[in-house]
Design a protein around this motif. Structure first.
Motif, PDB file in Angstrom:
ATOM      1  N   UNK A  12      10.407  13.997   1.118  1.00  0.00           N
ATOM      2  CA  UNK A  12      10.298  12.807   0.237  1.00  0.00           C
ATOM      3  C   UNK A  12      11.358  12.340  -0.131  1.00  0.00           C
ATOM      4  N   UNK A  13      12.656  12.597   0.618  1.00  0.00           N
ATOM      5  CA  UNK A  13      13.934  11.913   0.234  1.00  0.00           C
ATOM      6  C   UNK A  13      14.662  11.342   1.432  1.00  0.00           C
ATOM      7  N   UNK A  14      15.262   9.955   1.388  1.00  0.00           N
ATOM      8  CA  UNK A  14      16.113   9.465   2.480  1.00  0.00           C
ATOM      9  C   UNK A  14      17.015   8.890   1.878  1.00  0.00           C
ATOM     10  N   UNK A  74      21.485   4.019  -0.098  1.00  0.00           N
ATOM     11  CA  UNK A  74      20.564   4.035  -0.800  1.00  0.00           C
ATOM     12  C   UNK A  74      19.696   5.405  -0.591  1.00  0.00           C
ATOM     13  N   UNK A  75      19.867   6.269  -1.677  1.00  0.00           N
ATOM     14  CA  UNK A  75      19.314   7.501  -1.697  1.00  0.00           C
ATOM     15  C   UNK A  75      18.038   7.385  -2.769  1.00  0.00           C
ATOM     16  N   UNK A  76      16.878   7.623  -2.146  1.00  0.00           N
ATOM     17  CA  UNK A  76      15.710   7.222  -2.621  1.00  0.00           C
ATOM     18  C   UNK A  76      14.449   8.175  -2.344  1.00  0.00           C
ATOM     19  N   UNK A  77      13.624   8.448  -3.341  1.00  0.00           N
ATOM     20  CA  UNK A  77      12.280   9.004  -2.925  1.00  0.00           C
ATOM     21  C   UNK A  77      11.371   8.163  -2.051  1.00  0.00           C
ATOM     22  N   UNK A  78      10.494   8.657  -1.186  1.00  0.00           N
ATOM     23  CA  UNK A  78       9.832   7.668  -0.255  1.00  0.00           C
ATOM     24  C   UNK A  78       8.170   8.326  -0.482  1.00  0.00           C
ATOM     25  N   UNK A  79       7.332   7.431  -0.278  1.00  0.00           N
ATOM     26  CA  UNK A  79       6.216   7.963  -0.281  1.00  0.00           C
ATOM     27  C   UNK A  79       5.246   7.203   0.769  1.00  0.00           C
ATOM     28  N   UNK A  80       3.987   7.664   1.151  1.00  0.00           N
ATOM     29  CA  UNK A  80       3.194   7.318   2.439  1.00  0.00           C
ATOM     30  C   UNK A  80       2.055   6.559   1.750  1.00  0.00           C
ATOM     31  N   UNK A 116       9.729   3.057   0.215  1.00  0.00           N
ATOM     32  CA  UNK A 116      10.831   3.376  -0.824  1.00  0.00           C
ATOM     33  C   UNK A 116      10.045   3.470  -2.202  1.00  0.00           C
ATOM     34  N   UNK A 117      10.416   4.554  -2.862  1.00  0.00           N
ATOM     35  CA  UNK A 117       9.668   4.532  -4.307  1.00  0.00           C
ATOM     36  C   UNK A 117      10.933   4.104  -5.176  1.00  0.00           C
TER      37      UNK A 117
END
Length: 115
Positions: A52-54, A67-73, A80-81
């Motif tokens: 869940x993180x990229x 960019x360090x960020x949570x991601x979602x589907x 990116x969240x």
């Protein structure tokens, strides 16, 4: 020289403290080739930190951002969240310096973290 803690001046003005212990630990680890970046739909390079993180390297208004960020589907796409941080290149360089000189690891150990 073995066992000495020397300081070296770098072109950008900061000093790097070489610590024998850090060298020993890094030489004990297996040497790995740099991990290849993946590409997102916009063509930006990214590295998966977890499911869940990229960490995405991108350009925005002529600036390089890390960019360090949570991601979602959503709809079969990974997006990116809102939760995350974008570091400028200068901010990233400072964070990288702190990681490489062992300062962050030392503070993690000081509060009981296992590195």
């Amino acid at each position: 020289m073995p066992g000495d803690n020397t300081k070296r001046e770098h072109d950008d003005g900061w000093e790097e403290k070489e610590i024998k212990k850090a060298k020993k630990e890094s030489s004990e680890d297996e040497e790995e080739a740099p991990e290849a970046a993946q590409k997102n739909d916009e063509g930006d390079s990214f590295f998966e930190l977890s499911s869940k993180k990229r960490c995405t390297i991108r350009k925005w208004k002529k600036n390089v951002l890390i960019d360090i960020r949570e991601v979602y589907e959503k709809g079969g796409k990974t997006l990116p969240g809102k939760k995350g941080i974008s570091l400028s290149l200068d901010q990233y360089k400072e964070l990288r310096r702190l990681v490489l000189n062992g300062g962050i690891d030392e503070e993690i150990k000081n509060i009981g973290g296992d590195i």
